[in-house]
Design a protein around this motif. Structure first.
Motif, PDB file in Angstrom:
ATOM      1  N   ALA A  16       5.025   6.214 -34.025  1.00 40.21           N
ATOM      2  CA  ALA A  16       4.122   5.413 -33.190  1.00 40.21           C
ATOM      3  C   ALA A  16       2.718   5.368 -33.806  1.00 40.21           C
ATOM      4  CB  ALA A  16       4.070   5.991 -31.776  1.00 40.21           C
ATOM      5  N   GLN A  17       2.282   6.499 -34.362  1.00 41.06           N
ATOM      6  CA  GLN A  17       0.961   6.525 -35.013  1.00 41.06           C
ATOM      7  C   GLN A  17       0.922   5.605 -36.232  1.00 41.06           C
ATOM      8  OE1 GLN A  17      -0.017  10.624 -35.864  1.00 41.06           O
ATOM      9  NE2 GLN A  17      -0.014  11.125 -33.676  1.00 41.06           N
ATOM     10  N   GLU A  18       2.017   5.612 -37.007  1.00 44.14           N
ATOM     11  CA  GLU A  18       2.094   4.730 -38.182  1.00 44.14           C
ATOM     12  C   GLU A  18       2.009   3.275 -37.759  1.00 44.14           C
ATOM     13  OE1 GLU A  18       2.151   7.430 -41.079  1.00 44.14           O
ATOM     14  OE2 GLU A  18       2.700   5.387 -41.674  1.00 44.14           O
ATOM     15  N   ILE A  19       2.770   2.955 -36.719  1.00 45.90           N
ATOM     16  CA  ILE A  19       2.831   1.569 -36.243  1.00 45.90           C
ATOM     17  C   ILE A  19       1.441   1.128 -35.763  1.00 45.90           C
ATOM     18  CG2 ILE A  19       3.867   0.090 -34.421  1.00 45.90           C
ATOM     19  CD1 ILE A  19       5.745   0.973 -36.805  1.00 45.90           C
ATOM     20  N   ASN A  20       0.782   2.054 -35.080  1.00 43.64           N
ATOM     21  CA  ASN A  20      -0.574   1.795 -34.612  1.00 43.64           C
ATOM     22  C   ASN A  20      -1.527   1.574 -35.789  1.00 43.64           C
ATOM     23  OD1 ASN A  20      -2.581   1.584 -32.636  1.00 43.64           O
ATOM     24  ND2 ASN A  20      -3.171   3.735 -32.988  1.00 43.64           N
ATOM     25  N   ALA A  21      -1.397   2.435 -36.814  1.00 43.18           N
ATOM     26  CA  ALA A  21      -2.274   2.333 -37.991  1.00 43.18           C
ATOM     27  C   ALA A  21      -2.038   1.024 -38.746  1.00 43.18           C
ATOM     28  CB  ALA A  21      -2.047   3.528 -38.910  1.00 43.18           C
ATOM     29  N   LEU A  22      -0.825   0.500 -38.660  1.00 44.06           N
ATOM     30  CA  LEU A  22      -0.529  -0.777 -39.320  1.00 44.06           C
ATOM     31  C   LEU A  22      -1.015  -1.969 -38.484  1.00 44.06           C
ATOM     32  CD1 LEU A  22       3.142  -0.156 -40.603  1.00 44.06           C
ATOM     33  CD2 LEU A  22       1.114  -0.412 -42.047  1.00 44.06           C
ATOM     34  N   GLY A  23      -1.562  -1.663 -37.301  1.00 43.99           N
ATOM     35  CA  GLY A  23      -2.071  -2.718 -36.427  1.00 43.99           C
ATOM     36  C   GLY A  23      -0.969  -3.494 -35.721  1.00 43.99           C
ATOM     37  N   LEU A  24       0.182  -2.844 -35.540  1.00 39.75           N
ATOM     38  CA  LEU A  24       1.318  -3.533 -34.920  1.00 39.75           C
ATOM     39  C   LEU A  24       1.414  -3.200 -33.437  1.00 39.75           C
ATOM     40  CD1 LEU A  24       3.857  -2.702 -37.754  1.00 39.75           C
ATOM     41  CD2 LEU A  24       3.006  -5.001 -37.196  1.00 39.75           C
ATOM     42  N   PRO A  25       2.037  -4.084 -32.658  1.00 36.71           N
ATOM     43  CA  PRO A  25       2.191  -3.781 -31.227  1.00 36.71           C
ATOM     44  C   PRO A  25       3.127  -2.588 -31.003  1.00 36.71           C
ATOM     45  CG  PRO A  25       3.325  -5.825 -31.805  1.00 36.71           C
ATOM     46  CD  PRO A  25       2.554  -5.400 -33.020  1.00 36.71           C
ATOM     47  N   LYS A  26       2.880  -1.913 -29.881  1.00 38.46           N
ATOM     48  CA  LYS A  26       3.603  -0.674 -29.561  1.00 38.46           C
ATOM     49  C   LYS A  26       5.118  -0.816 -29.547  1.00 38.46           C
ATOM     50  CE  LYS A  26       0.895   2.702 -27.062  1.00 38.46           C
ATOM     51  NZ  LYS A  26      -0.230   2.571 -26.189  1.00 38.46           N
ATOM     52  N   PHE A  27       5.615  -1.955 -29.043  1.00 40.36           N
ATOM     53  CA  PHE A  27       7.074  -2.069 -28.875  1.00 40.36           C
ATOM     54  C   PHE A  27       7.834  -2.012 -30.202  1.00 40.36           C
ATOM     55  CE2 PHE A  27       8.016  -6.381 -30.326  1.00 40.36           C
ATOM     56  CZ  PHE A  27       6.781  -7.020 -30.245  1.00 40.36           C
ATOM     57  N   ARG A  28       7.129  -2.221 -31.303  1.00 40.40           N
ATOM     58  CA  ARG A  28       7.795  -2.138 -32.622  1.00 40.40           C
ATOM     59  C   ARG A  28       8.300  -0.714 -32.902  1.00 40.40           C
ATOM     60  NH1 ARG A  28       9.203  -7.132 -33.439  1.00 40.40           N
ATOM     61  NH2 ARG A  28       7.531  -8.578 -33.893  1.00 40.40           N
ATOM     62  N   THR A  29       7.616   0.284 -32.345  1.00 36.30           N
ATOM     63  CA  THR A  29       8.025   1.670 -32.593  1.00 36.30           C
ATOM     64  C   THR A  29       9.469   1.896 -32.121  1.00 36.30           C
ATOM     65  OG1 THR A  29       5.756   2.371 -32.234  1.00 36.30           O
ATOM     66  CG2 THR A  29       7.420   4.095 -32.234  1.00 36.30           C
ATOM     67  N   SER A  30       9.757   1.493 -30.890  1.00 33.37           N
ATOM     68  CA  SER A  30      11.115   1.698 -30.349  1.00 33.37           C
ATOM     69  C   SER A  30      12.133   0.936 -31.168  1.00 33.37           C
ATOM     70  CB  SER A  30      11.227   1.206 -28.912  1.00 33.37           C
ATOM     71  OG  SER A  30      10.203   1.742 -28.162  1.00 33.37           O
ATOM     72  N   GLN A  31      11.775  -0.287 -31.548  1.00 34.77           N
ATOM     73  CA  GLN A  31      12.724  -1.087 -32.339  1.00 34.77           C
ATOM     74  C   GLN A  31      13.046  -0.397 -33.659  1.00 34.77           C
ATOM     75  OE1 GLN A  31      10.512  -4.796 -32.637  1.00 34.77           O
ATOM     76  NE2 GLN A  31      11.929  -5.797 -31.199  1.00 34.77           N
ATOM     77  N   ILE A  32      11.996  -0.001 -34.367  1.00 31.29           N
ATOM     78  CA  ILE A  32      12.201   0.587 -35.700  1.00 31.29           C
ATOM     79  C   ILE A  32      12.892   1.943 -35.587  1.00 31.29           C
ATOM     80  CG2 ILE A  32      11.016   1.455 -37.768  1.00 31.29           C
ATOM     81  CD1 ILE A  32       8.889  -0.785 -37.253  1.00 31.29           C
TER      82      ILE A  32
END
Ligand code: SAH
Length: 349
Positions: A16-32
């Motif tokens: 989730a921190q990586e996804i946040n650092a990439l500037g991506l929306p939160k829901f991408r974390t669950s998908q990935i």
């Protein structure tokens, strides 16, 4: 050389921190996370609900640490399958899938090679190369599941390597493999085997994980144990059994003591009696294993009547004893053997 980050070894919060650092929306974390752990993709291009640009960003920045099947051997006797995987760079690791009535069990490796040097064990041949990453241990499972089209329900950490000598990576692997958002394998279905890294047994006890701790004892006293297991010079049997006693007490989990029966070495009546005495008061189970003959080693299996007598003495003293069934005997299924023969071919550096 720029190294890519190990995305499959991250837990949900780290991802989730990586996804946040990439500037991506939160829901991408669950998908990935689901692609990585539940579905077990081998390539970012399989993440079909992500935009193509994101998939390529991921593959530029992260590595999946996949295992690739180099050799697959299937037992015609009992359906046991043994894999030799390549990890890239000419590194090889092996694992075994066994079929039982209750499901599929996988025996995975935790290190490339092993430092422990037990004299009867094929994994010690060629020494130690490196620790396996959590992602690589997961990939041992994911690769076998995909190849066989099955779901694995049980795991034993009994392949090459000493799990408690790769403690942090093994703990992360256990966290990921039991995660309900991932493979969701129950801790109750996992066994971790150690040759006796005493301080780590105490650390593990504090975690109260609910897995089964197997301890490779193989001898009733220091004199015999030190001849085959160098680890015994560091932590003597008394210290080891003290740690086991503590572990069983605080976790209320039965310890499984592994005892490889070697003809004329550790299989006498006296050995059985001494073992019974040593283990007294420890919540445990004893698993007798007729030693496997390894080409490079010269130990012989105990005779059947010796096994029966040894086990009868222990049972008489109130222990529960099993004799391990040999699976995959036609494919050299004990861990370390295939990798050792690959070394012989000169493929390993
Ligand atoms: N390092 C850990 C994990 C390896 S588990 C440990 O020592 O427990 C592998 C199990 O197989 C251990 O119990 C090991 O002692 C046992 N083993 C190794 N070589 C063997 C052989 N030739 N015959 C029977 N058991 C063997």
């Amino acid at each position: 050389m720029e190294t890519k980050k190990d995305i499959r070894s991250m837990n949900f919060e780290e991802l989730a921190q990586e996804i946040n650092a990439l500037g991506l929306p939160k829901f991408r974390t669950s998908q990935i996370y689901s692609w990585l752990h539940e579905k077990g993709v081998r390539d970012f291009s399989e993440m079909t609900n992500l935009p193509a640009a994101l998939r390529s960003t991921l593959s530029e920045n992260y590595d999946l640490h996949n295992c690739t099947i180099d050799t697959k051997l299937c037992s015609t006797i009992d359906g046991t399958v043994k894999y030799l995987y390549e990890l890239g760079r000419g590194e090889y690791v092996e694992c075994v899938v066994m079929q039982y009535k209750y499901g599929y069990t996988i025996c995975i490796s935790t290190q490339l090679g092993c430092k422990m040097g037990c004299s009867f064990c094929a994994s010690a041949i060629g020494g130690f190369q490196r620790n396996l990453l959590p992602s690589e241990m997961l990939s041992e499972i994911l690769t076998a599941q995909r190849d066989l089209g099955i779901r694995i329900s049980h795991i034993v950490l009994m392949g090459t390597g000493e799990p408690l000598d790769n403690y942090d990576n093994v703990m992360r692997f256990l966290e990921l493999v039991t995660d309900e958002k991932g493979l969701n394998i129950s801790m109750r279905h996992i066994s971790l085997s150690t040759c006796g890294v005493v301080p780590r047994i105490y650390d593990l006890a504090e975690k109260r994980l609910g897995l089964t701790l197997s301890v490779s004892l193989h001898a009733p006293n220091d004199e015999i144990r030190s001849q085959t297991m160098p680890v015994n010079h560091k932590w003597h049997i008394d210290e080891l059994l003290e740690a086991c006693r503590y572990y069983a007490k605080v976790t209320s989990r039965r310890i499984s003591f592994e005892y490889a029966m070697i003809d004329g070495f550790n299989d006498s009546d006296d050995c059985a009696k001494e073992l019974a005495q040593r283990l007294s008061g420890i919540l445990c189970h004893i698993n007798l294993i007729p030693v496997n003959t390894v080409r490079e080693r010269h130990y012989k299996k105990s005779k059947d009547d010796r096994l029966k007598r040894f086990s009868a003495i222990l049972e008489q003293k109130g222990y529960t004893v099993t004799v391990r069934r040999t699976l995959g005997s036609d494919i050299n299924a004990s861990c370390g053997q295939l990798r050792a023969s690959k070394r012989k071919e000169g493929d390993l550096t």
